[in-house]
Motif scaffolding. Sequence first.
Motif, short mmCIF file in Angstrom:
data_model
loop_
_atom_site.label_atom_id
_atom_site.label_comp_id
_atom_site.label_asym_id
_atom_site.label_seq_id
_atom_site.Cartn_x
_atom_site.Cartn_y
_atom_site.Cartn_z
N HIS A 189 0.81 -1.22 0.00
CA HIS A 189 0.00 0.00 0.00
C HIS A 189 0.84 1.27 0.00
O HIS A 189 0.38 2.33 -0.45
CB HIS A 189 -0.92 0.03 1.22
N ASN B 156 -9.97 -1.90 -0.86
CA ASN B 156 -8.62 -2.27 -0.45
C ASN B 156 -8.14 -1.60 0.83
O ASN B 156 -7.41 -2.20 1.61
CB ASN B 156 -7.62 -1.95 -1.56
N ARG B 157 -8.56 -0.34 1.05
CA ARG B 157 -7.94 0.42 2.13
C ARG B 157 -8.73 1.68 2.44
O ARG B 157 -9.74 1.97 1.79
CB ARG B 157 -6.51 0.80 1.74
N HIS C 273 -10.46 10.15 -6.74
CA HIS C 273 -9.43 10.41 -5.73
C HIS C 273 -9.00 11.88 -5.78
O HIS C 273 -8.91 12.56 -4.74
CB HIS C 273 -8.23 9.49 -5.99
N ARG D 290 -12.56 -0.49 -5.86
CA ARG D 290 -11.44 0.45 -5.74
C ARG D 290 -11.83 1.83 -6.25
O ARG D 290 -12.47 1.96 -7.29
CB ARG D 290 -10.26 -0.11 -6.55
N ARG E 178 2.59 -3.25 -8.56
CA ARG E 178 2.20 -1.84 -8.39
C ARG E 178 3.34 -0.90 -8.75
O ARG E 178 3.12 0.19 -9.28
CB ARG E 178 1.77 -1.57 -6.94
N ASP F 298 -12.41 2.16 0.46
CA ASP F 298 -12.74 1.38 -0.74
C ASP F 298 -12.47 -0.11 -0.46
O ASP F 298 -12.30 -0.51 0.69
CB ASP F 298 -12.00 1.91 -1.97
N CYS G 28 -11.43 5.27 -8.15
CA CYS G 28 -10.69 5.59 -9.38
C CYS G 28 -9.84 6.85 -9.17
O CYS G 28 -10.02 7.60 -8.21
CB CYS G 28 -11.64 5.78 -10.56
N TRP H 215 -1.88 3.75 -4.58
CA TRP H 215 -2.83 2.72 -4.13
C TRP H 215 -3.19 1.79 -5.28
O TRP H 215 -2.85 2.06 -6.41
CB TRP H 215 -4.08 3.36 -3.52
#
Length: 685
Positions: free
Chosen positions: A422, A669-670, A649, A643, A458, A667, A645, A685
């Motif tokens: 992350h 994930n986090r 964001h 997630r 990532r 979201d 977008c 992210w």
Amino acid sequence: MKSALTPIAVSFSRIQKTAHQGQALRRRVQARSLTGVQPFDLYAANHLINENAKCGRLDIAHQLFSQMPHTNIVSWTALISGYAQYGHADECFGLFSEMLFHIKPNDFAYASVFSVCDYKRGVQAHGLALKTGCDGLIYVGNALVGMYWKNGSNSGAEACRVFEEMDIRNLITYNSMITGFGMHGQSDKAISLFKRMFYDGVDFDRVTFLSLNSSICGLDNVVGRLCCSQLHCIGVKIGLGLDVGVATALVKAYSSVGGDVGDCYKLFLETTSSQRDVVMWTGIMTAFSERAPQEALLLYNQMSREHFRPDCYVFSILLKACSNLMTERHAAAVHSQVIRVGFVNVPVLNNALIHAYARCGSIDDAKQVFHEMPLRDIISWNSMLKAYAIHGDAEAALNFFKQMDVVPDDTTIVALLSLCSHTGMVKEGTELFETMLEKYGVVPQLDHYACVVDILGRAGHLTEAKKVITNMPMEPDFVVWSAFLGACRKHGETRMANLASSKLKELDPENSLGYVMISNIYCSSNNFDQGGLMRNKMDRFGIRKEPGLSWTEVGNRVHEFASGGQRHPWLEAICVYLEELLRQLKKIGYVPTTSLVLYDVEEEHKEEHLYHHSEKLALAFSLMNAGGTFSNGGVIKIMKNIRICIDCHNFMRIASIFFQKAIIVRDANRFHHFKEGACSCNNYW
């Protein structure tokens, strides 16, 4: 030899059956039977040993046995069975070994020994049974199957060999095998054996049914739902449909394979309130806890009205439901109930509270629970470490890890690797992965591989990520390939994405992820024809994409928004407000990221499509109602099922400057904490 049944033996037997009237009478009977006052009677002595052994008075039983002038097979077997019944493996095996010098064991003696011995002793006793020809007896065979499932390899090869070599099999044999397959994750074999049992005409019972339902929980969703329906029908036909235990098992099975929670609730309603127990209530609340958490809380209220006392497991399920809700107020309400009933220092509940508070966005409450715990286990530390990870607080997480006073386990390493993923700590994450076995004794598993693939992917190191997958000692699962596909999408890598997409379709044909992500990759590179073909395939196969949904709480009521706004009655007013807000934000730096729109349309239509993303609608609605009726202390909280977008964001980040308000978006994930134009994820992210 066994002595003849004499009148004195009959009288001793009758006295023993009524000996619960007092210990004094029992002692007089024992003394009379084993002293010279009356002639020794083997039948009465064996009865005394058997009764004392069954009641757990093993020292008395053994003393009686030692004082007997002569014994027979019944004497030895009664004492051996008593030790086995109460789990005294060493004494049981020792007595069995001593027995071999005096008399040949029977099937009951073998069965008792097999029920408590370990693998090494079990193999020895199995060899003896083969030599003496007792292995073909049904009781011995059943006990051997159970022993090998308990002590043998996870594959159950030894148990299967014993099963196949048995000349006679009964219901207990099949139940032992089905239970063994289920407990060792071989659900498909458990179902196949049940079919064989069914076609061979062997009647099954409630135990068979419950074991099969447990096995279904390990099947994939498509096959699992089909098996659930078939078993449900069979259960109704044989009269088990209204059995509360069977209904509870079916609810658990349906929910574990992605069945409709509505079907689970119908099963629940088919039982009467007098039939339901706390296990049944817990089962139905578990089914609702993830997919309809608010309903789980309502079920708890209904359970309380029916005067059921909740146990620790009920509260842990409630806290699991709270972790899937918008704000921490529900978790706080359950917390107060935990304190009221006296479970305040129960570690499993404190661990669940840490998880619930962290998932609801209140990491401060999670920390408070952790620091107030008198006893902490590895789960407590891991829960707190995962809380820091999903909130993106790398510094706090690493400092916390240094303070751990317990040995890290595989979950600890997953939490740390997730944190590295992350926060973009590629070097730290790969070093941890490479040294985890040497430093912490943790063997890398699928979750660890998924994390390191995500870390490398990532950061754009797709070739290295692909190499990790190729060199895995086990087959990559859905999570590993989805992490790799997500990285391919982020960096526009079409060739590798095609491989990952095809793997995902093989592993879970009903899941839309493989189709949607590869379609998005094509569209992002302006290859709208290929993107459209993938969407058409989804339509042909009946695969539906999960819709983008967002939730926000205003006035103690949760409001749901879908992309396009179709789900809210105030849509028109929200859109008017949102258009004005967009004009204001553009003045201070917001620029729509139209490259994310996956349709070949004009630029102005692309912007319009972006404006109706569900999280933007949720934010606009919260701001419209900012007269003190939303969120906590001026913080706007939004929850999203997928997630966030890049465009949304940026929108949230600029909005936090314009309104001088903290915005928290959770979201899939986090958490993203937006404040004064910055995000806790540092735009990674």
